[in-house]
Design an enzyme around this catalytic site. Structure first.
Site, PDB file in Angstrom:
ATOM      1  N   ARG B  67      23.716  -0.500 -14.669  1.00  0.00           N
ATOM      2  CA  ARG B  67      23.003   0.698 -15.153  1.00  0.00           C
ATOM      3  C   ARG B  67      22.948   1.872 -14.177  1.00  0.00           C
ATOM      4  NH1 ARG B  67      23.726  -1.305 -20.042  1.00  0.00           N
ATOM      5  NH2 ARG B  67      22.257  -2.929 -20.665  1.00  0.00           N
ATOM      6  N   ASP B 154      34.287  -1.430 -22.421  1.00  0.00           N
ATOM      7  CA  ASP B 154      33.291  -2.386 -22.901  1.00  0.00           C
ATOM      8  C   ASP B 154      32.217  -1.727 -23.760  1.00  0.00           C
ATOM      9  OD1 ASP B 154      32.132  -5.061 -22.919  1.00  0.00           O
ATOM     10  OD2 ASP B 154      30.469  -4.117 -21.860  1.00  0.00           O
ATOM     11  N   HIS B 234      33.213 -11.887 -23.346  1.00  0.00           N
ATOM     12  CA  HIS B 234      32.213 -12.626 -24.134  1.00  0.00           C
ATOM     13  C   HIS B 234      32.687 -13.107 -25.510  1.00  0.00           C
ATOM     14  CE1 HIS B 234      31.918  -8.601 -25.645  1.00  0.00           C
ATOM     15  NE2 HIS B 234      31.097  -8.172 -24.714  1.00  0.00           N
ATOM     16  N   ASP B 307      27.361 -11.142 -18.965  1.00  0.00           N
ATOM     17  CA  ASP B 307      27.052  -9.950 -19.763  1.00  0.00           C
ATOM     18  C   ASP B 307      25.592  -9.541 -19.520  1.00  0.00           C
ATOM     19  OD1 ASP B 307      27.254  -7.789 -21.406  1.00  0.00           O
ATOM     20  OD2 ASP B 307      27.354  -8.919 -23.277  1.00  0.00           O
ATOM     21  N   HIS B 311      17.366  -4.216 -20.144  1.00  0.00           N
ATOM     22  CA  HIS B 311      16.725  -3.135 -20.911  1.00  0.00           C
ATOM     23  C   HIS B 311      15.234  -3.169 -20.640  1.00  0.00           C
ATOM     24  CE1 HIS B 311      20.275  -2.101 -23.214  1.00  0.00           C
ATOM     25  NE2 HIS B 311      20.457  -3.364 -23.542  1.00  0.00           N
ATOM     26  N   PHE B 325      20.696  -3.822 -27.807  1.00  0.00           N
ATOM     27  CA  PHE B 325      21.448  -5.073 -27.708  1.00  0.00           C
ATOM     28  C   PHE B 325      21.474  -5.528 -26.251  1.00  0.00           C
ATOM     29  CE2 PHE B 325      23.601  -3.284 -31.527  1.00  0.00           C
ATOM     30  CZ  PHE B 325      23.606  -4.408 -32.346  1.00  0.00           C
TER      31      PHE B 325
END
Lengths: 303, 427
Positions: B67, B154, B234, B307, B311, B325
């Site tokens: 991030r 991605d 993934h 992955d 958040h 997600f």
């Protein structure tokens, strides 16, 4: 025994006894003979989506029991300014709501709100997920005409995929041993729909589905949902519109239901909607009684 | 020069075929010697006594979202690598969907700068197209020179056939890997979970398996045509797994990773709209989960990757369909792998190390990693496969706590993590 209800979020959440208790109480409710059962209670109607009958009938139901109501809609409140659902819920609760009746376009929103609120939530429709008060009022209507739900053949025809009414009805009717036939074009009635509950089957041929039906429930079909799919409005009407001729395929004493809003000339014809088998107006009347019972149960005032 | 002796461990180094009680000597950021217990005594200033724990080449996570730049409220390079270390990861390969998108040599270098305070190695995966907009390829050569180990858009899959073909050709010339998040987003728009009985019951639009497998099949066909290397991120469906299995039989340059959550959880676990079970690709059916486990065991799957997708609370505590997600994963990956794959499915430890270290190093060409051979980087993960413990998300080193594994009981975890010869974490 007084069943503890808490929030009313879905049909599956209810025990069989709770469903029977709500229906029994609904039969005793009379909107024309107001009571003070919920005197002093504050009912907030939190509506993120347009609604005529659900909103009005919850409001009349609350008022018929002596409660105070206030309406909060998405376009005339802080919701428009980007307030989150949980923050709106906390605000409404802090102002003094005793119960929140919510309609919301997203599936699962009532569950989300209930996780964070201390007051009970009544789900008045969340996305494509559930509309439990509709399922209950529909059961009440069917039971006005049929001795029991067990063994009935109920055909639900139309846009099942997008319908919270279809899901709530199928779960309730299945619980009591009715056979539920989902009928419509494949986009509206995917095979996976049969996994919803025991006794639910999928049939894409309305004429076949209607054979021996005790209840025919038509769902609203939105033109824009047919657009861009494999069939036209004409196709839909040709294969799935409920007509007087098709009603003859069902049992002679079959009843015709529709949760509204009715699009005449689309999912059914006016002859059927206004015909002798139609219970559409009765459903709306039962909506008020059922919602009186739900409010009383949720607020712990049932006796 | 800094030196460290790791004593009394069981060294498992699949790359050199070692599985024995050995001591490991590190000096100057490199593995200097691996020798039978006791032989290296006195050769280092510092010693770590690991009492029978497993000494393995450092774990490498091929798929992480840190991030930074741009979304520091979710994670930073410092906090994300701070979570990687207790998870046993000595290297993380970080996805380019930052703000701005990492599509330049400049951002690639910025991510690796010492000022970011990473405590494990950070290997950027750069965007394959400018802004990950799917129109114009980025400058792969310049990105590689700046330190990018692979290219990927991605989250915004490359759906255009010609673009994917040229990406594979350009990457092949530079011996780079194209990582694809395989999802036909034309089919999955508006979807929040897997298509199946649960999505129907919940009234939520579902992603069909074919939205993944159709893109994997297309990419395999392009890998065949271009001789390029495509890595399936993934992988979550049995159909895509089957396609990869066939591609490997045909000796194509196709590799695949699976996340711990996809071989552990299923779509039913979403329950009543629990957003901690919402990620993309979504949790699939029992049949898919079981196929993934089979694929891991038989070697069709090359790597386990997390992955890791942090958040903030307010991005998850909203209507399910509007919730972000993704879940975090760095601290739970090795514990899940040990608990589920090793203890339950009896996958031997050397295979676990292949999946988490040896193969990831090979897939992105990280030379001198994924092995404890003399001269390799002194990145070492020491783990206790028998340690019983409970994961408490509130204690996570990640800035975010969005995990479905809060409160899970695990058997096995990292006890010491060493990066470049330095202990960066110790239980």
């Amino acid at each position: 025994m007084k069943p503890q209800l808490g929030s009313l979020l879905s049909i599956n959440q209810l025990t069989t006894e709770q469903i029977e208790a709500i229906l029994a109480l609904a039969r005793r409710m009379d909107p024309d003979r107001p009571s003070q059962l919920l005197h002093g209670k504050r009912v907030v109607l939190l509506f993120y989506e347009a609604s005529t009958r659900t909103r009005t009938s919850f409001e009349f139901a609350a008022k018929a029991l002596g409660a105070v109501t206030t309406l909060v809609t998405a376009t005339s409140s802080s919701i428009e300014k980007g307030e989150s659902l949980i923050d709106t819920g906390w605000t409404v609760e802090s102002i003094g709501a005793d119960v929140i009746v919510m309609r919301h376009p997203n599936s699962g929103s009532a569950h989300l709100l209930a996780r964070y609120m201390t007051v009970p939530i009544i789900n008045a429709g969340d996305g494509m997920h559930q509309h439990p008060s509709q399922g209950l009022l529909d059961a009440l209507t069917i039971l006005n005409h049929k001795k029991e739900l067990r063994g009935l053949r109920v055909v639900i025809v139309g846009d099942v995929y997008h319908s919270r009414v279809a899901r709530s009805n199928a779960e309730l009717l299945s619980r009591f041993g009715a056979e539920v036939v989902f009928c419509g074009p494949r986009d509206f009635v995917p095979e996976i729909a049969a996994t919803l509950a025991p006794g639910v089957v999928v049939n894409h041929d309305l004429n076949a589905a209607l054979q021996g039906a005790d209840v025919v429930m038509a769902l609203r079909v939105q033109k824009e949902r047919l657009a861009g799919r494999h069939h036209s409005v004409e196709d839909y009407i040709a294969h799935y519109q409920v007509t007087p001729q098709r009603m003859k395929l069902a049992k002679p004493d079959a009843i015709l239901m529709h949760p509204g809003p009715v699009i005449r000339g689309m999912e059914l014809t006016s002859e059927v909607a206004d015909g002798p088998q139609s219970c559409i107006h009765e459903q709306v009347r039962n909506g008020v009684k059922t919602r009186m019972a739900i409010l009383a149960m949720v607020l712990g005032a049932a006796h | 020069m800094e030196s460290l002796l790791i004593q009394r461990g069981r060294v498992i180094d699949p790359a050199s075929g070692v599985d024995a009680q050995m001591d490991v000597l590190l000096r100057g950021g490199r593995v200097v010697d691996v020798a039978p217990a006791g032989k290296l005594r006195g050769q280092a200033k510092q010693t770590v006594n690991v009492r029978g724990a497993i000494v393995a080449p450092g774990l490498i996570d091929l798929h992480v979202h840190l991030r930074e730049p741009g979304q520091l409220h979710k994670e930073t390079i410092a906090s994300g690598t701070g979570a990687a270390a207790p998870g046993g990861f000595t290297s993380v390969c970080v996805m380019p969907n930052t703000l701005p998108v990492n599509d330049s040599a400049e951002i690639t270098r910025w991510m690796q700068a010492p000022q970011r305070s990473a405590i494990v190695n950070v290997f950027p995966i750069a965007a394959a197209t400018v802004g990950s907009a799917g129109e114009k390829l980025t400058n792969f050569a310049a990105l590689k020179k700046a330190g990018a180990v692979a290219v990927s858009d991605d989250g915004k899959p490359i759906l255009d056939d010609r673009l994917m073909r040229t990406a594979l050709q350009a990457a092949a010339r530079l011996k780079m890997t194209v990582v694809q998040h395989a999802e036909d987003t034309r089919v999955t728009a508006g979807c929040s979970m897997n298509y199946g009985a649960t999505s129907f019951r919940l009234g939520v639009h579902g992603m069909p398996n074919s939205a993944e497998s159709s893109v994997v099949e297309r990419d395999i066909a392009l890998a065949r045509a271009t001789k390029g290397h495509v890595h399936v991120a993934h992988l979550s469906t049995r159909e895509a797994l089957e396609a990869v299995r066939a591609a490997k039989k045909a000796k194509l340059r196709v590799t695949a990773e699976v996340t711990p959550h996809h071989f552990t959880l299923i779509d039913e676990n979403v329950g009543e709209f629990n957003a901690h079970y919402k990620m993309n690709p979504p949790l699939r059916s029992v049949a898919d989960r079981d196929a993934l486990i089979e694929g891991i065991i038989d070697g069709t799957i090359d790597a386990i990757a997390t992955d890791h997708a942090p958040h903030a609370f307010h991005e998850k505590q909203v209507e399910f369909e509007r919730a972000a997600f993704g879940i975090t994963g760095l601290e739970t990956a090795l514990p899940i792998v040990l608990t589920v794959l090793h203890h339950h499915f009896k996958l031997p430890l050397w295979r676990i190390i292949e999946l988490l270290s040896v193969n990831p190093a090979k897939i992105f060409g990280l030379t001198g990693r994924g092995t404890l051979a003399k001269g390799s980087h002194a990145d070492i993960t020491i783990f206790d496969p028998k340690k019983k413990w409970t994961f408490d998300a509130s204690q996570s080193m990640s800035k975010s706590k969005n995990t479905p594994f809060d409160g899970w009981n695990f058997t096995g975890r990292a006890v010491v993590t060493i990066v470049g010869g330095n202990v960066v974490w110790e239980a």
